[in-house]
Design an enzyme around this catalytic site. Structure first.
Site, PDB file in Angstrom:
ATOM      1  N   GLU A 107      -2.768  -6.623  -3.817  1.00  0.00           N
ATOM      2  CA  GLU A 107      -3.568  -5.897  -4.805  1.00  0.00           C
ATOM      3  C   GLU A 107      -2.850  -5.945  -6.155  1.00  0.00           C
ATOM      4  O   GLU A 107      -1.623  -5.875  -6.213  1.00  0.00           O
ATOM      5  CB  GLU A 107      -3.764  -4.445  -4.369  1.00  0.00           C
ATOM      6  CG  GLU A 107      -4.717  -4.346  -3.207  1.00  0.00           C
ATOM      7  CD  GLU A 107      -5.114  -2.916  -2.884  1.00  0.00           C
ATOM      8  OE1 GLU A 107      -5.134  -2.077  -3.793  1.00  0.00           O
ATOM      9  OE2 GLU A 107      -5.395  -2.664  -1.712  1.00  0.00           O
ATOM     10  N   CYS A 144      -2.891  -2.036   3.588  1.00  0.00           N
ATOM     11  CA  CYS A 144      -2.546  -3.058   4.587  1.00  0.00           C
ATOM     12  C   CYS A 144      -1.332  -2.707   5.448  1.00  0.00           C
ATOM     13  O   CYS A 144      -1.442  -2.632   6.664  1.00  0.00           O
ATOM     14  CB  CYS A 144      -2.306  -4.395   3.903  1.00  0.00           C
ATOM     15  SG  CYS A 144      -3.790  -5.104   3.228  1.00  0.00           S
TER      16      CYS A 144
HETATM   17  C1  UDX Z   1       0.271  -6.522   1.176  1.00  0.00           C
HETATM   18  C2  UDX Z   1       0.776  -7.971   1.392  1.00  0.00           C
HETATM   19  O1  UDX Z   1       1.816  -8.242   0.446  1.00  0.00           O
HETATM   20  C3  UDX Z   1      -0.366  -8.946   1.262  1.00  0.00           C
HETATM   21  O2  UDX Z   1       0.090 -10.260   1.537  1.00  0.00           O
HETATM   22  C4  UDX Z   1      -1.471  -8.561   2.251  1.00  0.00           C
HETATM   23  O3  UDX Z   1      -2.566  -9.417   2.169  1.00  0.00           O
HETATM   24  C5  UDX Z   1      -1.915  -7.127   2.023  1.00  0.00           C
HETATM   25  O4  UDX Z   1      -0.766  -6.253   2.097  1.00  0.00           O
HETATM   26  P1  UDX Z   1      -0.411  -5.040  -0.926  1.00  0.00           P
HETATM   27  O5  UDX Z   1      -0.703  -3.953   0.058  1.00  0.00           O
HETATM   28  O6  UDX Z   1      -1.386  -5.321  -2.011  1.00  0.00           O
HETATM   29  O7  UDX Z   1      -0.196  -6.434  -0.164  1.00  0.00           O
HETATM   30  O8  UDX Z   1       0.957  -4.664  -1.641  1.00  0.00           O
HETATM   31  P2  UDX Z   1       2.460  -5.176  -1.703  1.00  0.00           P
HETATM   32  O9  UDX Z   1       2.739  -5.678  -3.056  1.00  0.00           O
HETATM   33  O10 UDX Z   1       2.812  -6.040  -0.569  1.00  0.00           O
HETATM   34  O11 UDX Z   1       3.219  -3.767  -1.570  1.00  0.00           O
HETATM   35  C6  UDX Z   1       3.010  -2.930  -0.435  1.00  0.00           C
HETATM   36  C7  UDX Z   1       3.822  -1.673  -0.567  1.00  0.00           C
HETATM   37  O12 UDX Z   1       5.213  -1.948  -0.469  1.00  0.00           O
HETATM   38  C8  UDX Z   1       3.663  -0.927  -1.906  1.00  0.00           C
HETATM   39  O13 UDX Z   1       3.580   0.449  -1.661  1.00  0.00           O
HETATM   40  C9  UDX Z   1       4.925  -1.267  -2.669  1.00  0.00           C
HETATM   41  O14 UDX Z   1       5.284  -0.257  -3.588  1.00  0.00           O
HETATM   42  C10 UDX Z   1       5.939  -1.351  -1.542  1.00  0.00           C
HETATM   43  N1  UDX Z   1       7.095  -2.204  -1.834  1.00  0.00           N
HETATM   44  C11 UDX Z   1       6.943  -3.528  -2.050  1.00  0.00           C
HETATM   45  C12 UDX Z   1       8.365  -1.621  -1.862  1.00  0.00           C
HETATM   46  O15 UDX Z   1       8.543  -0.415  -1.659  1.00  0.00           O
HETATM   47  N2  UDX Z   1       9.443  -2.435  -2.108  1.00  0.00           N
HETATM   48  C13 UDX Z   1       9.330  -3.768  -2.315  1.00  0.00           C
HETATM   49  O16 UDX Z   1      10.366  -4.437  -2.512  1.00  0.00           O
HETATM   50  C14 UDX Z   1       8.027  -4.340  -2.288  1.00  0.00           C
END
Ligand code: UDX
Length: 439
Positions: A162, A267
């Site tokens: 997203e 997700c």
């Molecule tokens: C995720 C997957 O990355 C994607 O490939 C799939 O299709 C859907 O789920 P999304 O949910 O959009 O995507 O977000 P993402 O950027 O992956 O982050 C998920 C969560 O992890 C967020 O709450 C983010 O803040 C957290 N996060 C991410 C961390 O806390 N630390 C990080 O280093 C990366």
């Protein structure tokens, strides 16, 4: 330009709209389908029921070119498109299982109306075995109609993040095609012909697992660094430096090692729960995933305790929460850590001011008793502490001197480890991060 393939995308939610936009950009003729008439009317006018940077102009352009149209008629879509992408939601039941009824409804409709060869593509995140399940639902419907129509089912999971969905769709790390029919594979390769990315052709079951395994691994990586951050806090070690040093090892990599107040979104929490349930379904406890869920669940409690301890209690304290969406560049608040923090602060008797650049409207009805403000500067007025929940660029780039002058207190709790600690300390803040308790 001659449009290559006629494709229907069924389900105009987040994944479906972005998929329709990107497939249209790849040069195909797209039909977007949804049962929600209001949504379809909005889309026909070029308006979006979701917030995703960059998608609206693409939808408008495709509408103008006649390369995209929307309908509520499944029959029209099934008659008009040789490839049918299923992109409907699979919301979570209270026990963690995904609700497959929307996927099943679509499969039933396809079986009901299909008159010639079609490729049915599972884009929704679905448990292992769903391609076979979809196939059997369609077969039953064809039998009921007493017709014999050939079709194939392909699992083609999405990996869109997203906030960056269009970018991810245009330049994916890989395209996974789970299918055992060469006709369907040839068509799917045509769908993605112009996309410069490795294409992995595998079985539908492998493809379905790849999606869950990828999200499970990423969530585990984040959770590892989050738990380590708790230890770093105790041992006066800076987890950000540790992550940097670890990331230099190419086997580990720098991505998804940003410690914070936990992962959220539509997700990771759902997929990790579904994967654990898949294990239980075959009498296997997924112990790593269970720990991941537990550490993520308690990460906000740990952070709250830390804020409470630093401030000598929270009763009557005014806390300014900056960033409420589960991550930047989206208005999605599903499973956002901010929600758990707001509840926790309120339970402790704190007064909450909160601001998000785009998600305020979604928080309002959940917490009618907090002060949502139109800008960050308003939120910090008379606050005893500022808490960063989401690392929006515009929040990172605030005028921190001005913030300090507007506040009553001097605490800043950086829940995403994104602010410049040295600069803030020079401005007179007491800075506390996640796993960087060095003062
Ligand atoms: C995720 C997957 O990355 C994607 O490939 C799939 O299709 C859907 O789920 P999304 O949910 O959009 O995507 O977000 P993402 O950027 O992956 O982050 C998920 C969560 O992890 C967020 O709450 C983010 O803040 C957290 N996060 C991410 C961390 O806390 N630390 C990080 O280093 C990366």
């Amino acid at each position: 330009m001659v449009r290559k393939l006629n494709i229907a995308v069924i389900g105009m939610g987040y994944v479906g709209i972005t998929t329709a936009a990107s497939l249209g950009e790849f040069g195909h003729q797209i039909i977007g389908v949804d049962i929600d008439e209001y949504k379809i009317e909005q889309l026909k006018k070029g308006g979006l029921p979701i917030y995703e940077p960059g998608v609206e102009p693409v939808i408008r352009k495709l509408l103008k070119q006649g390369a995209l149209h929307f309908t509520t008629s499944m029959k029209e879509a099934i008659d008009g498109a040789e490839i049918l992408f299923i992109a409907v939601g699979t919301p979570q039941f209270s026990d963690g299982r995904p609700n497959m009824s929307y996927v099943e409804d679509v499969a039933t409709e396809i079986g009901r109306y299909m008159t010639e060869y079609r490729v049915i593509v599972d884009k929704s995140t679905v448990p292992v075995g769903t391609a076979d399940h979809v196939k059997s639902i369609i077969t039953v419907q064809l039998k009921l109609r007493d017709v014999n129509v050939a079709f194939d089912v392909v699992s083609n999971p999405e990996f869109l993040q997203e906030g960056k969905a269009l970018q991810d769709a245009r330049k994916p790390d890989r395209i996974v095609l789970g299918c055992s029919s060469s006709i369907a594979i040839d068509l799917m390769l045509k769908v993605y012909e112009i996309v410069d990315a490795p294409k992995l052709i595998t079985s539908p079951r492998d493809a379905e697992m790849i999606k869950y395994a990828s999200n499970g691994f990423l969530a585990t990586k984040i959770t590892f660094i989050n738990e380590l951050a708790r230890l770093c806090d105790r041992l006066a070690v800076d987890v950000a430096e540790v992550a940097k040093g670890m990331g230099m090892d190419r086997r580990i990599g720098t991505h998804f090692l940003q410690a914070g107040i936990g992962y959220g979104g539509s997700c990771f929490p759902k997929d990790i729960a579904a994967l654990a349930i898949m294990g239980r379904g075959v009498s296997m406890e997924m112990t790593i995933l269970q720990s991941v869920q537990e550490v993520n669940r308690t990460q906000t409690d740990w952070f709250l305790d830390k804020v409470k301890a630093c401030m000598g209690g929270l009763d009557g304290k005014r806390i300014a929460l900056l960033g409420l969406a589960f991550k930047p560049d989206t208005d999605d608040i599903r499973e956002a850590s901010s929600l758990k923090l707001i509840s926790g602060f309120l339970n402790e008797g704190a007064i909450i001011n909160a601001f998000d650049p785009v998600a305020n409207h979604k928080i309002r009805h959940i917490f009618p008793n907090i002060n949502l403000t139109v800008c960050a500067y308003q939120a910090v007025k008379e606050a005893d502490a500022v808490v960063i929940c989401t690392e929006w660029k515009e929040i990172i780039n605030l005028d921190w001197r001005k913030i300090k002058s507007l506040m009553k207190g001097d605490f800043i709790f950086d829940g995403r480890n994104v602010l410049d600690r040295t600069m803030l300390q020079m401005e007179g803040f007491q800075y506390r991060g996640v796993g960087r308790n060095l003062s």
